[in-house]
Scaffold this motif. Structure first.
Motif, PDB file in Angstrom:
ATOM      1  N   GLU A 173       0.973  -1.153  -0.003  1.00  0.00           N
ATOM      2  CA  GLU A 173       0.028  -0.001  -0.024  1.00  0.00           C
ATOM      3  C   GLU A 173       1.041   1.304  -0.058  1.00  0.00           C
ATOM      4  O   GLU A 173       0.564   2.163  -0.853  1.00  0.00           O
ATOM      5  CB  GLU A 173      -0.854   0.051   1.265  1.00  0.00           C
ATOM      6  N   ARG A 174       1.882   1.063   0.857  1.00  0.00           N
ATOM      7  CA  ARG A 174       2.812   2.457   1.076  1.00  0.00           C
ATOM      8  C   ARG A 174       3.576   2.489  -0.539  1.00  0.00           C
ATOM      9  O   ARG A 174       3.630   3.823  -0.678  1.00  0.00           O
ATOM     10  CB  ARG A 174       3.642   2.389   2.148  1.00  0.00           C
ATOM     11  N   GLU A 175       3.997   1.522  -1.022  1.00  0.00           N
ATOM     12  CA  GLU A 175       4.646   1.562  -2.183  1.00  0.00           C
ATOM     13  C   GLU A 175       3.798   2.484  -3.188  1.00  0.00           C
ATOM     14  O   GLU A 175       4.292   3.076  -4.073  1.00  0.00           O
ATOM     15  CB  GLU A 175       5.194   0.407  -2.752  1.00  0.00           C
ATOM     16  N   LEU A 176       2.547   1.888  -3.422  1.00  0.00           N
ATOM     17  CA  LEU A 176       1.593   2.314  -4.474  1.00  0.00           C
ATOM     18  C   LEU A 176       1.310   3.674  -4.112  1.00  0.00           C
ATOM     19  O   LEU A 176       1.315   4.529  -5.195  1.00  0.00           O
ATOM     20  CB  LEU A 176       0.393   1.405  -4.489  1.00  0.00           C
ATOM     21  N   GLU A 177       1.152   4.115  -2.843  1.00  0.00           N
ATOM     22  CA  GLU A 177       0.837   5.358  -2.593  1.00  0.00           C
ATOM     23  C   GLU A 177       1.896   6.348  -2.782  1.00  0.00           C
ATOM     24  O   GLU A 177       1.801   7.504  -3.296  1.00  0.00           O
ATOM     25  CB  GLU A 177       0.382   5.416  -1.042  1.00  0.00           C
ATOM     26  N   MET A 178       3.059   6.099  -2.353  1.00  0.00           N
ATOM     27  CA  MET A 178       4.070   6.849  -2.643  1.00  0.00           C
ATOM     28  C   MET A 178       4.676   7.056  -4.123  1.00  0.00           C
ATOM     29  O   MET A 178       4.850   8.460  -4.582  1.00  0.00           O
ATOM     30  CB  MET A 178       5.413   6.517  -1.629  1.00  0.00           C
ATOM     31  N   LEU A 179       4.816   5.992  -4.768  1.00  0.00           N
ATOM     32  CA  LEU A 179       5.243   5.921  -6.197  1.00  0.00           C
ATOM     33  C   LEU A 179       4.012   6.600  -6.774  1.00  0.00           C
ATOM     34  O   LEU A 179       4.277   7.655  -7.710  1.00  0.00           O
ATOM     35  CB  LEU A 179       5.521   4.646  -6.498  1.00  0.00           C
ATOM     36  N   GLY A 180       2.941   6.434  -6.353  1.00  0.00           N
ATOM     37  CA  GLY A 180       1.562   7.120  -7.460  1.00  0.00           C
ATOM     38  C   GLY A 180       1.508   8.291  -7.040  1.00  0.00           C
ATOM     39  O   GLY A 180       1.198   9.202  -7.925  1.00  0.00           O
ATOM     40  N   ARG A 181       1.826   8.970  -5.883  1.00  0.00           N
ATOM     41  CA  ARG A 181       1.684  10.319  -5.589  1.00  0.00           C
ATOM     42  C   ARG A 181       2.639  11.093  -6.275  1.00  0.00           C
ATOM     43  O   ARG A 181       2.516  12.008  -7.120  1.00  0.00           O
ATOM     44  CB  ARG A 181       2.004  10.437  -4.199  1.00  0.00           C
ATOM     45  N   ALA A 182       3.982  10.376  -6.330  1.00  0.00           N
ATOM     46  CA  ALA A 182       5.071  11.139  -7.203  1.00  0.00           C
ATOM     47  C   ALA A 182       4.624  11.211  -8.702  1.00  0.00           C
ATOM     48  O   ALA A 182       4.931  12.292  -9.509  1.00  0.00           O
ATOM     49  CB  ALA A 182       6.383  10.496  -7.087  1.00  0.00           C
ATOM     50  N   VAL A 183       4.343   9.988  -9.344  1.00  0.00           N
ATOM     51  CA  VAL A 183       4.083  10.165 -10.464  1.00  0.00           C
ATOM     52  C   VAL A 183       2.823  10.581 -11.019  1.00  0.00           C
ATOM     53  O   VAL A 183       3.015  11.347 -12.196  1.00  0.00           O
ATOM     54  CB  VAL A 183       4.233   8.618 -11.171  1.00  0.00           C
ATOM     55  N   TYR A 184       1.657  10.368 -10.352  1.00  0.00           N
ATOM     56  CA  TYR A 184       0.459  10.805 -11.161  1.00  0.00           C
ATOM     57  C   TYR A 184      -0.139  12.373 -10.323  1.00  0.00           C
ATOM     58  O   TYR A 184      -1.207  12.930 -10.778  1.00  0.00           O
ATOM     59  CB  TYR A 184      -0.639   9.740 -10.692  1.00  0.00           C
TER      60      TYR A 184
END
Ligand code: ADP
Ligand code: MG
Length: 394
Positions: A173-184
């Protein structure tokens, strides 16, 4: 669409199959050489235990190539996990079939069981549906906490979630949230720093990020191909001649989109990839014929550092030089420091980049260090990771 997590479902008394990434490095005696990945899975495991779930853990270890191989049994991992949890962990010698089934029948709420290496079966990597069903039969629900293998559609990372409901663990969840926030959804300006050896490894990443960033910094070996596209001589530097044209097109695209693209203006050059080789700093357009660029120079570090200081989000993938050798590590370590000192949301992905940040002792000053090398790259390429796609939407 965000994915459901362990928090969104009722796990009490349930048999919960958790795909973890216990693919840890082993030492000479076959013991656990580094338990970072085991520790990373503890929040999810402990949460499930506290909720009264029966926690069934599955992982791969090494490359046993679809055969039982005693060197890759998960017994040492079970031992370390038991120490870290301070609680008994039952280890079984198979991951499907009678032995696990019998052990699971005996489990009480809060118990933890570790299955044998899923890659002892060739069906695992083939994502064989029958094998996925055998795994799924062991449990009521599935939790994927193995971000590092989420880019692989294997039975234990993807197939199983087609049979029983699947949700994300805390690490995932944290990976998706942090990478997702950065990219999207980045705080702007959004600065991406890309480096590493080859353009060809990162074409997809550059292409996807060009749609999203305000500033793109290119360093490391792949910068040579971009410098070549500018018409500079690159001497004996690592170069991909068949990617020069593409590099030129990417530079044009950046210009058209009004994206600032920064290339090194000076370089540390040497006569060989050897820490003892003679070396000097040269302007990027003056690399002498017999020399090779192995790090970015101090002026480049300054310019890159300035962009990082102004950023709202910084995403870094790929070292600026051959950081494995001290004389060529400066540029990479200076970038790590610039990230650590910036007030921006900072995200580092990529096996070598993460290793460099750790080596610089700055890992705890970075907002998010991705645990998945290949998985984080594919995420940055904008790809849907099969192990994520298979999980239930919120
Ligand atoms: P990551 O694992 O972070 O994605 P890569 O695997 O793409 O990074 O690249 C890391 C490798 O790139 C390192 O082994 C490093 O030595 C190499 N590298 C960086 N700069 C250069 C250079 N100028 N010449 C040759 N190799 C380089
Ligand atoms: Mg690498």
């Amino acid at each position: 669409m965000p994915k459901k997590s362990v928090m969104d479902i009722d796990v009490k008394d349930k048999r919960v199959l958790v795909r973890v990434d216990f693919n840890v490095p082993l030492d000479q005696e076959g013991g656990v050489a580094d338990d970072t990945r085991i520790r990373a899975a503890l929040p999810t495991i402990k949460y499930l235990m506290e909720q009264g779930a029966r926690v069934i853990l599955a992982s791969h270890l090494g490359r046993p190539k679809g055969k039982v191989d005693d060197r890759y049994r998960l017994n040492p991992v079970a031992g370390r996990l038991q120490d870290l949890l301070g609680r008994e962990v039952t280890k079984v010698d198979d991951c499907v079939g009678d032995e696990p089934a019998r052990a699971i029948e005996k489990m009480r709420p809060g118990d933890v069981l570790l299955l044998e290496n899923v890659r002892f079966y060739p069906e695992e990597e083939k994502n064989d549906p029958a094998f996925a069903s055998r795994l799924a039969k062991l449990a009521d629900v599935y939790v994927n906490d193995a971000f590092g293998t989420a880019h692989r559609a294997h039975a234990s990372t993807e197939g199983v979630a087609r049979v029983i409901p699947g949700v994300a663990g805390f690490l995932m969840e944290r990976e998706l949230e942090m990478l997702g926030r950065a990219v999207y959804n980045p705080e702007r300006p959004f600065v991406a720093i890309l480096g590493g050896a080859k353009v060809s490894d990162k074409i997809g990443v550059i292409g996807n990020l060009l749609e999203k960033v305000d500033t793109l910094i290119i360093g490391g070996g792949m910068a040579n191909t971009f410098l070549r596209a500018r018409g500079y001589e690159t001497g004996k530097s690592l170069l991909e001649p068949d990617k020069v044209e593409l590099a030129g097109e990417l530079m044009n695209k950046a210009r058209e989109k009004g994206i600032e693209m920064l290339l090194p203006v000076d370089l540390v050059v040497a006569l060989a990839v050897d820490p003892d080789s003679e070396q000097k700093v040269m302007p990027a357009d003056q690399i002498p014929p017999d020399w090779m660029a192995l790090d970015i120079g101090p002026e480049s570090t300054n310019i890159f550092g300035k962009a990082i200081r102004k950023a709202g989000t910084v995403l870094w993938n790929g070292p600026m030089g051959v950081f494995e050798m001290a004389p060529f590590a400066r540029g990479t370590f200076e970038m790590a420091r610039a990230l650590a000192e910036s007030g921006a949301v900072t995200v580092v992905g990529g096996g070598d980049s993460v290793a460099a940040v750790k080596k610089a002792g700055l890992a705890d000053k970075i907002s998010h260090i991705s645990t998945g090398g290949g998985a984080s790259l594919e995420f940055l390429e904008g790809k849907v990771l099969p192990g994520v796609a298979a999980l239930q939407d919120k």
